[in-house]
Design a protein around this motif. Structure first.
Motif, PDB file in Angstrom:
ATOM      1  N   VAL A 315       0.831  -1.210   0.000  1.00 52.83           N
ATOM      2  CA  VAL A 315       0.000   0.000   0.000  1.00 52.83           C
ATOM      3  C   VAL A 315       0.865   1.260   0.000  1.00 52.83           C
ATOM      4  N   LEU A 316       2.008   1.236   0.684  1.00 50.82           N
ATOM      5  CA  LEU A 316       2.894   2.401   0.676  1.00 50.82           C
ATOM      6  C   LEU A 316       3.355   2.734  -0.738  1.00 50.82           C
ATOM      7  N   ASN A 317       3.801   1.717  -1.470  1.00 48.43           N
ATOM      8  CA  ASN A 317       4.263   1.948  -2.835  1.00 48.43           C
ATOM      9  C   ASN A 317       3.118   2.368  -3.752  1.00 48.43           C
ATOM     10  N   SER A 318       1.952   1.778  -3.551  1.00 50.52           N
ATOM     11  CA  SER A 318       0.798   2.140  -4.383  1.00 50.52           C
ATOM     12  C   SER A 318       0.383   3.586  -4.153  1.00 50.52           C
ATOM     13  N   LEU A 319       0.404   4.030  -2.902  1.00 50.67           N
ATOM     14  CA  LEU A 319       0.056   5.416  -2.597  1.00 50.67           C
ATOM     15  C   LEU A 319       1.070   6.383  -3.202  1.00 50.67           C
ATOM     16  N   ASN A 320       2.350   6.050  -3.086  1.00 47.24           N
ATOM     17  CA  ASN A 320       3.364   6.924  -3.666  1.00 47.24           C
ATOM     18  C   ASN A 320       3.214   7.052  -5.178  1.00 47.24           C
ATOM     19  N   ARG A 321       2.942   5.944  -5.841  1.00 45.18           N
ATOM     20  CA  ARG A 321       2.777   5.987  -7.293  1.00 45.18           C
ATOM     21  C   ARG A 321       1.565   6.828  -7.681  1.00 45.18           C
ATOM     22  N   SER A 322       0.561   6.849  -6.815  1.00 49.13           N
ATOM     23  CA  SER A 322      -0.642   7.624  -7.111  1.00 49.13           C
ATOM     24  C   SER A 322      -0.384   9.124  -7.125  1.00 49.13           C
ATOM     25  N   ILE A 323       0.659   9.571  -6.424  1.00 48.53           N
ATOM     26  CA  ILE A 323       0.969  10.999  -6.414  1.00 48.53           C
ATOM     27  C   ILE A 323       2.263  11.296  -7.178  1.00 48.53           C
ATOM     28  N   GLY A 324       2.662  10.346  -8.012  1.00 53.01           N
ATOM     29  CA  GLY A 324       3.803  10.571  -8.884  1.00 53.01           C
ATOM     30  C   GLY A 324       5.148  10.509  -8.224  1.00 53.01           C
ATOM     31  N   MET A 325       5.238   9.838  -7.082  1.00 54.02           N
ATOM     32  CA  MET A 325       6.499   9.718  -6.353  1.00 54.02           C
ATOM     33  C   MET A 325       7.102   8.331  -6.551  1.00 54.02           C
ATOM     34  N   PRO A 326       8.430   8.211  -6.371  1.00 50.67           N
ATOM     35  CA  PRO A 326       9.061   6.880  -6.443  1.00 50.67           C
ATOM     36  C   PRO A 326       8.533   5.980  -5.333  1.00 50.67           C
ATOM     37  N   ASP A 327       8.744   4.694  -5.494  1.00 51.26           N
ATOM     38  CA  ASP A 327       8.300   3.754  -4.463  1.00 51.26           C
ATOM     39  C   ASP A 327       8.901   4.120  -3.107  1.00 51.26           C
ATOM     40  N   SER A 328       8.052   4.102  -2.099  1.00 48.24           N
ATOM     41  CA  SER A 328       8.519   4.345  -0.737  1.00 48.24           C
ATOM     42  C   SER A 328       9.431   3.220  -0.271  1.00 48.24           C
ATOM     43  N   TYR A 329       9.213   2.027  -0.799  1.00 50.97           N
ATOM     44  CA  TYR A 329       9.989   0.862  -0.393  1.00 50.97           C
ATOM     45  C   TYR A 329      10.508   0.143  -1.647  1.00 50.97           C
TER      46      TYR A 329
END
Length: 382
Positions: A315-329
């Protein structure tokens, strides 16, 4: 990191806060309670606790809180020290001749306090070198250009050195790209270097050493030669199949330190998710599910920790991708890496059943005369 609330108005507050933005109460961290608490001003520069556990008790602010606003920790009013438990561990700070250095120092202290909070949660509060010169922990924050040698971040017999440039986000990102790293954070540096310290305290010359060598390799191989090969030739080709990072492949000591840092990263993030009540209830049965996170500090079953972790990072990586950011993990955990993480978990769980290192130091005889209670550190350039 757990969540905190103001003692006066119950508004949510954070670990770094010095003021409740809702009721404007002064805030401070109390190590004995592992909590950010609210205070009202009393006489003679003291502060009265508003926390129900010790309501009315008097405290004083750390000298670095009062003079430099780079700390938010409190001490009992009758404590002979002027510096809090965290600031006492810093023995050298950069020269405060520029505002930039003060900002960088503040960021370093903030990351260090987060590390110390996590260590306290795991019953790993270190002794200081004031009380235990041979086995205690200390930090020095140095800048390039003061001598003719570049400052190297590292650990040496309980003394952790950090180059203050690492507290500059632009400089840190430039270094991350040069080193082809997936992840480079200030807190990550503290976690990594603390790993070297805790290897000496928890693994070296203990019954754990044989199991360590079976998983990580023999740390007695020449460290300097190993690092030279790593920087000249790069990591081994299959490092992703056996190590948590490319740097971990350089030497067994670095493998332990990288794995240790990764473990602390997992534990702190899981505690935050737990405190926030995070859960995942997917529409399909084959998607990651997260229901009532089991805190790793409460469970010896590492499989539960991994199950929660994989769901959380999804979910962390999915949320980051939703706002155009690199994977959190951005990590891949192979089977050998998972085995190493489980080993760290076992070592930590074993320590949790014993007195903390600081408590052990308090019970042990002092090997050298303890210096007088330190005052706030003067600007030092080394």
């Amino acid at each position: 990191m757990k969540t905190f609330h103001c003692d006066k108005c119950s508004h949510q507050i954070f670990f770094e806060n010095t003021l409740c933005f809702n009721c404007e109460s002064t805030l401070g961290y109390q190590p004995s309670q592992r909590s950010i608490n609210s205070f009202e001003q009393a006489e003679d520069g003291l502060w009265r606790s508003l926390n129900r556990k010790d309501e009315g008790k008097l405290y004083k602010q750390c000298s670095n809180y009062v003079q430099h606003n780079v700390c938010n920790w409190m001490l009992p009013a009758d404590d002979p020290h002027e510096l809090c438990e965290a600031c006492q561990l810093t023995v050298v700070i950069p020269a405060l001749t520029s505002e930039k250095n003060r900002v960088l120092w503040s960021r370093l202290e903030t990351a260090k306090r987060r590390l110390l909070f996590s260590l306290a949660q795991l019953n790993l509060t270190p002794a200081s070198k004031e009380t235990q010169p041979d086995t205690g922990l200390a930090f020095q924050f140095l800048e390039d250009g003061v001598t003719d040698q570049c400052v190297m971040t590292g650990h040496d017999n309980g003394l952790i050195t950090l180059n203050i440039a690492e507290a500059d986000p632009a400089e840190r990102e430039r270094t991350r790209e040069q080193m082809h790293e997936r992840y480079r954070t200030l807190l990550g540096h503290f976690r990594h270097e603390s790993g070297h310290y805790y290897f000496d305290r928890l693994v070296a010359d203990t019954p754990w050493i044989d199991s360590y060598r079976a998983l990580f390799g023999d740390e007695r191989q020449d460290y300097g030669d190993a690092l030279k090969r790593h920087y000249e030739n790069g990591p081994v080709a299959d490092w992703e199949e056996r190590f948590v990072s490319s740097y971990a492949a350089s030497h067994p000591w670095e493998d332990w330190a990288e794995t240790w840092a990764h473990y602390l990263h997992m534990i702190d993030t899981l505690e935050t998710a737990h405190s926030c009540g995070l859960s995942l209830k997917p529409a399909k049965a084959d998607e990651p599910e997260l229901d009532k996170i089991t805190l790793p500090t409460k469970s010896g079953a590492f499989e539960e920790t991994l199950s929660d972790w994989f769901a959380l990072t999804y979910v962390l990586n999915s949320l980051n991708r939703s706002i155009g950011m690199p994977d959190s993990y951005p990590f891949k955990l192979s089977t050998p890496v998972l085995e190493k993480l489980e080993f760290v978990h076992k070592v930590v769980r074993d320590q949790m059943g014993k007195p903390s290192l600081a408590a052990q130091a308090a019970q042990a005889p002092v090997l050298a005369p303890a210096p007088a209670a330190p005052a706030a550190p003067a600007p030092v350039a080394v």
